[in-house]
Design an enzyme around this catalytic site. Sequence first.
Site, PDB file in Angstrom:
ATOM      1  CE  LYS A 148      62.329  32.763  22.349  1.00  0.00           C
ATOM      2  NZ  LYS A 148      62.292  33.236  23.725  1.00  0.00           N
TER       3      LYS A 148
ATOM      4  CB  SER B 242      57.451  31.048  23.975  1.00  0.00           C
ATOM      5  OG  SER B 242      56.785  31.985  24.791  1.00  0.00           O
TER       6      SER B 242
ATOM      7  CD  GLU C 236      67.577  26.959  26.852  1.00  0.00           C
ATOM      8  OE1 GLU C 236      67.583  28.019  27.497  1.00  0.00           O
ATOM      9  OE2 GLU C 236      66.572  26.541  26.248  1.00  0.00           O
TER      10      GLU C 236
ATOM     11  CG  HIS D  14      90.142  34.727  22.490  1.00  0.00           C
ATOM     12  ND1 HIS D  14      90.808  34.793  23.686  1.00  0.00           N
ATOM     13  CD2 HIS D  14      91.087  34.404  21.553  1.00  0.00           C
ATOM     14  CE1 HIS D  14      92.095  34.551  23.487  1.00  0.00           C
ATOM     15  NE2 HIS D  14      92.286  34.297  22.201  1.00  0.00           N
TER      16      HIS D  14
END
Length: 468
Positions: A293, A287, A300, A166
């Site tokens: 970043k 970024s 992704e 979970h």
Amino acid sequence: MADRQNDSNKSSSIWGGRFSEGPSKVMERINTSIDFDKKMYSQDIRASKAHTSMLINQKIITKNDGEKIIQGLNQIYREISEGSFKFREDLEDIHMNIESRLSEIIGDAAGRLHTARSRNDQVATDFKLWVRDDLDSLDHALKIFQSVLISQSENHAATVLPGYTHLQTAQPVTLGHHLMAYVEMIGRDRGRINDCRKRMNENPLGSGALAGTSFNINRHQTTADLDFDRPTTNSLDAVSDRDFAMEYLSIASIISIHLSRLAEELVLWSSAAFKFINLPDSFSTGSSMLPQKRNPDAAELIRAKSGTIIGNLTNLFIVMKGLPLAYSKDMQEDKVPVFETSETLELTIAAMSGMIQELTFNKEKMKEAAKATHTNAIDFADWLVKNLNKPFREAHSISGRLVKLAESKDCSLEELTLSEMQDIEPKITNDALKVLELTVALDARTSFGGTAPKNVAEACKQARLKYL
Ligand code: ARG
């Protein structure tokens, strides 16, 4: 509207005998597949050469014509490989482009190549050969991916990682065990590839348009020549079967789902909340605005590209659904989803393999996270069962009360004193505290398929033998 090519000379030179007008421009555009099916040129040439040799052997065409055809096909192969071949949209597809060029090169003899053959059995054959080749390279790419996972698992057979259910911390596991779970998934994917390859490896060539042929062909010869296991047994089925493409896309979809799950874990693990992994520079991006970043773009994108692949499976399912026997032009659209899937998978597997190979892990962070949430409560309950002969349900409840106490004191289970524990269960001894040690708990999970470092080392050894 479309400018009709109504000059009779413009009717297709390949099938235009019964036509007095050529197709409109729009018709040409919707009908053409050369932009994508040229990918099958080597399979088309290989199958045509096998067909020609068979026609010669069966004395359906002369040796002289047959040899000219084969030489012409060899020349076309070179032209396409070198990039000098001029593909023509008005010639529809790869089959007609090649045949038309053949007649430019060798003249009339080219017209004999298509004896006892239709584009329907031709395209089924070419496409099967293409998918078969692709299954082989897919299997190879997955093997490399497995070897990268196994190496990391060997390095981290004893590294502690919180295991989740979970997405809640459940029990400590070893990182090696976690990564080896993906080796199992990929192993099943490779099993599916193998099954599919075996099932599809029947030769459709010689089925004609749909009904077979009256020529005395030898389908066993082309079968052997093209490395098929046997000829297909029903001509209607052979020209209209695209199960192999649907199976290919199903397998690809499952692979992409496996990749997306690992990709998602990399995204989570690289986030500030987890900090379990450091993404290699070579597989992360910065970024344009925020200097600090480091984004997990590759992970992704792998996660997202499963959408393309599953979409392609749906695409072909819908194209095929409800198609009456035998061939329908709808089936020309089968190649687009398969080719796109192949390219996407090749890229995502390579990216995932590269990322996993270069990934480094923050062992301390992982260990801290595994300890944080009383993940050893089960070890305590098991101790009560084994040493005090408690029924598991009662042990579970005692252990639960200890967790509650630790929570109220904002400490870990092992930080409770013996007398605090004895207030809850008087028979508890100092021995019980030992099993609360994280590494003791991990070492103990030696049941077959369990997470103990010893098991992981053995699993890696077995996986090397089985898969690499
Ligand atoms: N380009 C076609 C395809 O890919 C070849 C078969 C055409 N057959 C036909 N009867 N028009 O499906």
